[in-house]
Design an enzyme around this catalytic site. Structure first.
Site, mmCIF file in Angstrom:
data_model
loop_
_atom_site.group_PDB
_atom_site.id
_atom_site.type_symbol
_atom_site.label_atom_id
_atom_site.label_comp_id
_atom_site.label_asym_id
_atom_site.label_seq_id
_atom_site.Cartn_x
_atom_site.Cartn_y
_atom_site.Cartn_z
ATOM 1 N N GLY A 375 0.815 -1.208 0.000
ATOM 2 C CA GLY A 375 0.000 0.000 0.000
ATOM 3 C C GLY A 375 0.845 1.253 0.000
ATOM 4 N N GLY A 377 0.389 5.808 0.470
ATOM 5 C CA GLY A 377 -0.495 6.864 0.927
ATOM 6 C C GLY A 377 -0.290 7.100 2.404
ATOM 7 N N PHE A 379 1.106 9.500 3.865
ATOM 8 C CA PHE A 379 2.454 10.019 4.091
ATOM 9 C C PHE A 379 3.512 8.931 4.090
ATOM 10 C CE2 PHE A 379 -0.552 12.826 6.171
ATOM 11 C CZ PHE A 379 -0.259 14.036 5.579
ATOM 12 N N GLY A 380 3.246 7.785 3.523
ATOM 13 C CA GLY A 380 4.261 6.754 3.512
ATOM 14 C C GLY A 380 3.870 5.540 2.702
ATOM 15 N N ILE A 381 4.763 4.554 2.742
ATOM 16 C CA ILE A 381 4.587 3.296 2.021
ATOM 17 C C ILE A 381 4.461 2.178 3.044
ATOM 18 C CG2 ILE A 381 5.627 1.704 0.358
ATOM 19 C CD1 ILE A 381 7.166 4.063 -0.793
ATOM 20 N N VAL A 382 3.603 1.204 2.749
ATOM 21 C CA VAL A 382 3.379 0.078 3.647
ATOM 22 C C VAL A 382 3.960 -1.186 3.025
ATOM 23 C CG1 VAL A 382 1.686 -1.239 4.956
ATOM 24 C CG2 VAL A 382 1.265 1.167 4.451
ATOM 25 N N LYS A 396 4.894 0.397 8.158
ATOM 26 C CA LYS A 396 4.551 1.658 7.505
ATOM 27 C C LYS A 396 5.741 2.604 7.622
ATOM 28 C CE LYS A 396 1.089 5.364 7.562
ATOM 29 N NZ LYS A 396 -0.110 5.893 8.246
ATOM 30 N N ASP A 495 -10.774 10.348 10.392
ATOM 31 C CA ASP A 495 -10.730 9.841 9.013
ATOM 32 C C ASP A 495 -11.355 8.446 8.937
ATOM 33 O OD1 ASP A 495 -10.216 10.215 6.329
ATOM 34 O OD2 ASP A 495 -8.212 9.356 6.425
#
Length: 693
Positions: A375, A377, A379-382, A396, A495
């Protein structure tokens, strides 16, 4: 006459068999406790058989297995064989329990150039003829390595990476070897402190290190504990605790116990044993404790080459210059670090969850390989990862050049790190490495709720059943209730949407991605300067004052509830708003017509109507008319009657247009403030903010 002779012959052989078994039983029964303790070795040198580079040093009372010469081997064994097999109550033969303890020191020829290590060994002979140096550790050679006829068991203390170019994954480790130098079990060198945290240290540190090896013959379990003697405690947890049934195939009736060691080409160390105790057979044998104060002093590095005075002066001068340069470099680095405030220890680093080592995460994610990305988004990559100690994880990695990203990291640490609920994603720990910020979560295999609602073709051709949807709705509500009312502080998620709801293997909902969560002390006002959230789930008051609250979370939950029941996104078209659409059918008395058509007639009408009305109540345009999450859960559980929907529930056309234009204006002017977040565990792509996903 012939019959009598046959009977006599039979009785004679039967008598011999009885004598043979009795003799064997008698011999094994004599497997009495073997016990010895060496506090230094000078006074007990007749009890130790040394060969090769191994010797007992009279000047310091130590057993030296090797010096620092290259490509040498050394062995030191207790001179008498020890019986290590005994009869059980059922007349079976098993390996005796045994226990040993020793303190050793390794002095490398120079920092980073030590090698290769040593072993504690059970051997059928008091020496190892033909054994080779380097990676063979004075135990085996390239010809007999792996041969079952070796009858050798060893606990290896290896300081150099790689037997046969990689069978041993890394240096500075302990391994269990059975007739082979390729370790069946291997662990990097650590001990567990009083708080059960892992602390690593070096075999070649030059400091005394204590080893405790205990084998339980009944359970066939071997425990190995190792730690520096400078510690004031013994770790409660061993480094290795494994069942080693292989010993029964290796150990003979009598074996020799001792040590082997080796150096290599360009990599050499002096290996010393300061003291050694051993006990075997009998009931619960336990090796004597070696009191450090009674052992001879540890060896020191010395130089016996006799350099001339000019060389010594040159070395001293170069050392002083090097030291000055290092001091200046240290001051410069510390100054830069202070200026940049890099990797400073914040308060939250002390108070909150377990900190992972970056190296462990680096290896778990296959060096953060692109194929492990699940994934993007938020503010980062998973990344998907797998830790040998705890299994699958999701990592993350937060973008380090974003101040918003740093704030998100701290928010997640503050919230998830101390929250614990079955409907919240579990944060295992965190890591801060240079400019990289990482969060480590449980890996959730079924991904996010939106992937189950909207994936095309649907996963395995199965539509999410109604009973599962209804339980997911109640699970999300339970998680939000915990955040809003049941924890010590109020946590506003800000959110709530399908991509931030994870579904585990039992189809339970877990609310995740607390990157936008903020903690509020009970009774204080929220102080927010930027609008955050996702279009379609944002309460109307957010566009006016930007103040997130529990009521704005309730609004987002209401939209999500309608989305789960209807199978429609909140803003599928230019002028389409899901809540308005459902309200229109409710007003006309046909509210069940909005239920996801993919369900057909396979749903509970009473539950569906209840859920839709509760969703509409949560979507009231005025915050004060929205129910709390506690009341929402009571409605859904049938514990309270659902009230009538207020006549001022909806938006006027003008207010709806104002709401939409305000949101779009915020989004376009400050993209960094919008939360186009992505679940830390979903394996689907991030959706656009325009679609609200």
């Amino acid at each position: 006459m012939g019959i009598a002779r046959s009977i006599n012959s039979f009785m004679f052989f039967f008598f011999l068999m009885i004598l043979s078994n009795a003799s064997k039983s008698s011999v094994l029964a004599e497997a009495t406790t073997a016990k010895f303790t060496f506090i230094g070795f000078k006074e007990n040198q007749t009890d130790i058989q040394t060969e090769g580079a191994s010797t007992i040093q009279h000047d310091n009372d130590l057993l030296r297995l090797t010096n620092r010469k290259q490509n040498v081997t050394g062995t030191a064994f207790y001179r008498k064989p020890i019986r290590l097999r005994e009869l059980t109550n059922s007349s079976d033969i098993k390996v005796c329990s045994f226990s040993t303890s020793f303190v050793f020191v390794i002095l490398p020829s120079s920092p980073g150039n030590g090698g290769f290590g040593f072993t504690f060994t059970l051997s059928p002979t008091p020496n190892r003829p033909g054994a080779e140096s380097a990676q063979y550790l004075g135990l085996l050679n390239r010809t007999n390595n792996g041969n079952p006829s070796n009858h050798v068991f060893a606990v290896e203390f290896d300081t150099v990476q790689g037997f046969k170019d990689g069978a041993d994954r890394r240096g500075n480790h302990i391994g269990l070897n059975f007739n082979n130098l390729s370790s069946n079990v291997q662990e990097p060198l650590i001990y567990y402190d009083t708080e059960d945290r892992k602390e690593d240290f070096q075999l070649e540190s030059g400091e005394p290190i204590r080893v405790l090896i205990d084998y339980d013959g009944s359970s066939e379990t071997l425990n190995v504990t190792i730690y520096p003697t400078r510690l004031e405690f013994k770790p409660k947890k061993p480094l290795i605790s494994r069942r080693v049934s292989e010993l029964s195939e290796i150990v003979k009736d009598e074996m020799y116990v001792g040590f082997t060691a080796a150096t290599g080409k360009d990599q050499s160390s002096a290996h010393y044993v300061m003291g050694w105790s051993f006990s075997s057979c009998g009931e619960n044998p336990m090796a004597d404790w070696l009191e450090i104060s009674r052992l001879p002093p540890p060896p020191r590095l010395s130089n016996k080459k006799g350099y001339n005075s000019q060389v010594i002066v040159l070395i001293v001068a170069l050392s002083i210059v090097t030291l000055v340069l290092l001091v200046l470099l240290f001051i410069f680095v510390m100054y830069k670090r202070r200026i940049q405030e890099e990797d400073t220890l914040e308060d939250w680093e002390i108070d909150y969850p377990h900190r992972f080592r970056y190296r462990d995460l680096y290896l778990a994610t296959k060096k953060f390989k692109e194929s492990e990305i699940i994934g993007t988004g938020g503010f980062g990559i998973v990344y998907r990862g797998n830790l040998s100690s705890s299994g699958p994880i999701a990592v993350k990695k937060i973008t380090s050049n974003s101040l918003q990203g740093v704030r998100e990291f701290m928010a997640e640490i503050e919230s998830l790190g101390r929250l614990g609920h079955k409907n919240l994603v579990n944060l295992q720990g965190w890591c801060k490495h240079k400019n990289e910020l990482l969060l480590i979560y449980d890996y959730i295999p079924n991904g996010s709720l939106d992937s189950l609602l909207y994936q095309t073709p649907r996963r395995n051709g199965i539509v999410l059943p109604w009973d599962v949807r209804f339980e997911i709705i109640k699970g999300i509500a339970s998680g939000l209730l915990y955040l809003h009312e049941e924890w010590e502080q109020i946590v506003v998620h800000r959110d709530v949407k399908p991509s931030n709801v994870l579904i585990d293997e039992d189809m339970n909902a877990k609310l995740g991605d607390f990157g936008l969560a903020r903690l509020y002390e009970r009774g204080t006002l929220t102080q927010t300067t930027k609008i955050v959230g996702t279009l379609g789930y944002m309460a109307p008051e957010l566009t006016r004052n930007g103040k997130g609250s529990t009521a704005s979370d309730v609004f987002a939950f209401g939209v999500l509830l309608l989305e789960i029941v209807c199978g429609n996104k909140p803003t599928n078209a230019e002028n389409f708003f899901l809540a308005d659409w459902v309200m229109e059918f409710h007003t006309n008395g046909g509210i069940l017509c909005v239920v996801d058509q993919n369900l057909g007639s396979s749903f509970n009408g009473r539950e569906a109507k209840l859920a839709l009305v509760v969703g509409l109540l949560c979507c009231h345009q005025k915050p004060k008319f929205r129910p709390s999450m506690r009341m929402v859960l009571r409605y859904l559980n049938g514990e309270e009657n659902v009230p009538q929907i207020d006549e001022n529930w909806g938006f006027s056309d003008s207010s709806r247009d104002d709401h939409k234009s305000n949101v779009v204006g915020y989004v376009s002017s400050d993209r960094a403030s919008s939360s186009n977040t992505f679940s830390s565990f979903s394996n689907v792509s991030s959706s656009s903010i325009v679609s609200g996903r």
